[in-house]
Design a protein around this motif. Structure first.
Motif, PDB file in Angstrom:
ATOM      1  N   SER A 118      46.355  -3.066  -9.468  1.00 53.85           N
ATOM      2  CA  SER A 118      45.820  -1.853  -8.832  1.00 53.85           C
ATOM      3  C   SER A 118      45.736  -0.700  -9.822  1.00 53.85           C
ATOM      4  CB  SER A 118      46.694  -1.432  -7.649  1.00 53.85           C
ATOM      5  OG  SER A 118      46.648  -2.395  -6.645  1.00 53.85           O
ATOM      6  N   ASN A 119      46.776  -0.538 -10.634  1.00 55.79           N
ATOM      7  CA  ASN A 119      46.787   0.547 -11.626  1.00 55.79           C
ATOM      8  C   ASN A 119      45.725   0.335 -12.705  1.00 55.79           C
ATOM      9  OD1 ASN A 119      48.837   1.909 -10.305  1.00 55.79           O
ATOM     10  ND2 ASN A 119      50.457   0.981 -11.530  1.00 55.79           N
ATOM     11  N   LEU A 120      45.544  -0.915 -13.142  1.00 58.74           N
ATOM     12  CA  LEU A 120      44.521  -1.203 -14.153  1.00 58.74           C
ATOM     13  C   LEU A 120      43.118  -0.951 -13.600  1.00 58.74           C
ATOM     14  CD1 LEU A 120      46.006  -4.445 -15.774  1.00 58.74           C
ATOM     15  CD2 LEU A 120      45.915  -2.149 -16.805  1.00 58.74           C
ATOM     16  N   ILE A 121      42.896  -1.308 -12.334  1.00 57.84           N
ATOM     17  CA  ILE A 121      41.596  -1.050 -11.702  1.00 57.84           C
ATOM     18  C   ILE A 121      41.354   0.455 -11.616  1.00 57.84           C
ATOM     19  CG2 ILE A 121      40.315  -1.163  -9.518  1.00 57.84           C
ATOM     20  CD1 ILE A 121      41.468  -4.017  -9.167  1.00 57.84           C
ATOM     21  N   GLY A 122      42.364   1.199 -11.170  1.00 56.95           N
ATOM     22  CA  GLY A 122      42.218   2.651 -11.082  1.00 56.95           C
ATOM     23  C   GLY A 122      41.901   3.278 -12.431  1.00 56.95           C
ATOM     24  N   HIS A 123      42.586   2.814 -13.460  1.00 58.13           N
ATOM     25  CA  HIS A 123      42.341   3.311 -14.823  1.00 58.13           C
ATOM     26  C   HIS A 123      40.906   2.989 -15.258  1.00 58.13           C
ATOM     27  CE1 HIS A 123      43.192   4.262 -19.023  1.00 58.13           C
ATOM     28  NE2 HIS A 123      42.720   3.075 -19.350  1.00 58.13           N
TER      29      HIS A 123
END
Length: 191
Positions: A118-123
């Motif tokens: 989720s964090n990588l997608i947001g980034h």
């Protein structure tokens, strides 16, 4: 570099870390946040919030997380990043570089792997909105965490970045090369 060289460099880093800290650090045991990292016998059932020893532990199975990440972003994820996050279960690993201290991000369990996704997608979505090249983070600076280290998804070079801004500078040609330059630091006990 191939993911084998990243895996080997991470193995060497973990070995150096365990040589500088032969006695395992302690983690606060959370029965709701299980991990193979806990160094307890299968017959042991520690009390919640008890301090228990832990170590980074090799991941035994392949995860679909990076395939799903690639599909969500419609881009192939650099194999060095996949190798980095798929090698060990671990809490973040402290290290020193020629530029100062940092924390190598890791994943504790399957749920943590999903949080990472989720964090990588947001980034990645933030970078697309800014029309900047795709990078993926793998470490943050310490003690402030104002900067992070990333891999350029196209070239595999290691970059120093600040959130919301263009990369500041290149740190290494590859993640494997960068990992081999790091000095592991003792992992503090969690309190």
């Amino acid at each position: 570099m191939s993911d084998n060289s990243v895996s080997a460099a991470l193995d060497r880093f973990i070995n150096r870390q365990q040589q500088c800290q032969p006695k395992p650090p302690k983690a606060i045991y959370d029965p709701e946040w299980q991990s193979a990292c806990y160094q307890v016998e299968p017959t042991e059932h520690p009390q919640p919030n008890a301090q228990v020893p832990w170590r980074p532990v090799r991941q035994e199975e392949n995860h679909s997380m990076f395939q799903r990440l690639s599909e969500a972003l419609e881009v192939s994820v650099h194999p060095d990043l996949i190798a980095f996050y798929s090698r060990y279960w671990s809490d973040p690993l402290p290290a020193r570089s020629s530029d100062g201290e940092l924390s190598l991000l890791q994943v504790w369990n399957d749920d943590d792997m999903e949080r990472l996704r989720s964090n990588l997608i947001g980034h990645a979505l933030m970078l697309r909105k800014q029309k900047r090249p795709l990078t993926f983070f793998f470490a943050c600076t310490e003690p402030d965490g104002d900067y992070f280290l990333s891999i350029d998804n196209e070239t595999g070079v290691v970059l120093l970045e600040q959130p919301g801004k263009k990369p500041l500078r290149k740190l290494a040609d590859s993640l494997a090369d960068y990992l081999d330059t790091l000095e592991p630091l003792k992992i503090p006990d969690m309190e």
